[in-house]
Design a protein around this motif. Structure first.
Motif, PDB file in Angstrom:
ATOM      1  N   LEU A   9       2.832 -64.349  81.132  1.00 53.46           N
ATOM      2  CA  LEU A   9       3.852 -63.615  81.852  1.00 53.46           C
ATOM      3  C   LEU A   9       5.098 -64.484  81.914  1.00 53.46           C
ATOM      4  O   LEU A   9       5.080 -65.564  82.499  1.00 53.46           O
ATOM      5  CB  LEU A   9       3.362 -63.303  83.260  1.00 53.46           C
ATOM      6  N   THR A 112       1.262 -57.185  90.078  1.00 56.98           N
ATOM      7  CA  THR A 112       2.567 -57.624  89.597  1.00 56.98           C
ATOM      8  C   THR A 112       2.526 -59.126  89.420  1.00 56.98           C
ATOM      9  O   THR A 112       2.046 -59.846  90.300  1.00 56.98           O
ATOM     10  CB  THR A 112       3.693 -57.278  90.600  1.00 56.98           C
ATOM     11  N   GLU A 114       5.444 -61.458  87.627  1.00 56.89           N
ATOM     12  CA  GLU A 114       6.624 -61.530  86.766  1.00 56.89           C
ATOM     13  C   GLU A 114       7.586 -62.605  87.246  1.00 56.89           C
ATOM     14  O   GLU A 114       7.596 -62.986  88.413  1.00 56.89           O
ATOM     15  CB  GLU A 114       7.344 -60.184  86.737  1.00 56.89           C
TER      16      GLU A 114
END
Length: 399
Positions: A9, A112, A114
């Motif tokens: 990521l 999530t 990120e």
């Protein structure tokens, strides 16, 4: 180290950042966490965009986030475990990598993960959103990952060459307990980390052993890096060690207890305190995000291996007695200074091993001594004498 999942990521619109040397580390300068037992968000602010790899480990359930070399410059209170997480650890693994280990109070997954540019254009932030999932879903995440689960012993660093000791050369592996993300205990007064005390003493002992004829010392770690317990054992074996000494300076709830203690391995702990210490020391792998070994896979039915273990244990006990004999009347010892419990770092079936608690950081007198160069030097001299006392009969008996 363990192979991580291929899920990488990276910052949106940015190039992946490769691991960098420790003198050019990323800086995580701020952190915050918020949420409840259903959903929790963690945000870390960096001076530059990090590359991130995430994976899941069971028993206990953990989310492991690997990073390039990073200096964690925010206050510890800014990332206290809350919501879905019962424990949060972060720190260096070695000169080129760092790790964030999130121990889940209940099974959780990242929805999530990120890295985005901060609104003001200065720095980047890593956003981790975790949500509660059923236990079977977490188990599926663990099993579905595309990384192999090698035997933990096979994960030891490939840079460690197998060494055959010279004839009549006695090799001693000095193991400075803890390191990297695993700081160990903390001094009651000075807040000094156990990992720093053990490394400082290991270096002193290493220097003193260099001057001893027929003895060669090797260190499992000579820098502030994380090693799994099985890696420490494997390094000792690959270096041809005839003795492993693992150094520690733990804490106890009873601040009045002080003095050195020598431990050998046993399936059954000698006492409640020994059992608690072994449990805490064995927790190092969990802190570092290591997959714990499957005890049922041990070769317990191998008769030859069992005989080897018995002989090794006898040598370990002899070394423990030599240390106690050398220390008695010279430095403070705990009551019943030779104890035993199931310490994983002492598990090598063919390498006599002891775990030496130099003192307890929970006791102010011990803490002061542990930081005293003169005391360290004296204890190292006494330990060298114990090693010499142990060595002669051990060699005479083929040890």
């Amino acid at each position: 180290m363990l192979v991580v999942s291929p899920v990488v990521l990276v910052a949106a619109g940015a190039n992946a950042v490769t691991a960098e040397p420790s003198d050019n580390r990323l800086v995580a300068y701020a952190a915050r966490i918020a949420g409840d037992e259903a959903r929790t968000r963690i945000v870390l602010d960096f001076d530059r965009a990090p590359t991130v790899e995430a994976r899941y480990i069971a028993n206990p359930d953990r989310i492991v986030v690997d990073l390039p070399a990073t200096a964690f410059a925010f206050a510890e209170k800014d990332l206290q475990a809350t919501g879905l997480f019962s424990d949060i650890r972060y720190g260096s693994m070695d000169a080129t990598s760092a790790r964030l280990v999130l121990t889940a109070a209940r099974p959780a997954r990242l929805v999530t993960a990120e890295v985005v540019v901060n609104e003001d254009g200065n720095g980047y932030r890593l956003v981790l959103d975790a949500e509660l999932v059923p236990q079977q879903d977490f188990a599926a995440l663990v099993s579905a990952q595309a990384w192999a689960r090698p035997d933990e012993n096979a994960a030891a660093p490939a840079t460690v060459a197998i060494t055959t000791p010279a004839v009549d050369e006695f090799v001693i592996a000095i193991d400075a307990g803890h390191g990297g993300i695993d700081a160990g205990a903390t001094g009651a007064s000075t807040k000094t980390a156990e990992k720093d005390i053990t490394l400082a003493f290991a270096r002193i002992l290493n220097e003193k052993l260099k001057g001893q004829p027929g003895i060669r010392a090797v260190m499992t770690r000579d820098t502030d890096k994380f090693l799994s317990l099985s890696e420490r054992v494997l390094i000792a074996r690959q270096k041809g060690a005839g003795l492993l000494i693992s150094l520690h300076a733990d804490t106890l709830r009873q601040a009045e207890i002080r003095g050195a203690t020598v431990y050998t391995i046993s399936d059954k702990a000698s006492d409640h305190m020994a059992a608690q210490l072994a449990e805490r020391e064995n927790f190092s792998d969990t802190i570092g995000g290591v997959v714990l070994p499957n005890e049922t896979e041990a070769e317990v039915n191998d008769i030859l291996l069992d005989l080897t273990r018995r002989e090794t244990q006898a040598f370990s006990i002899a070394m423990a007695q030599a240390v106690v004999g050398s220390f008695e009347g010279q430095i403070s010892l705990i009551n019943n200074p030779h104890r035993h419990a199931g310490f994983r770092v002492l598990q090598a079936p063919d390498v006599p091993s002891i775990l030496l608690e130099l003192g307890f950081l929970s006791n102010k007198e011990d803490e002061k001594l542990l930081l005293d160069p003169v005391w360290r030097d004296r204890v190292a001299d006494l330990l060298v004498e114990a090693i010499k006392r142990y060595r002669e009969p051990a060699l005479a008996n083929g040890g």
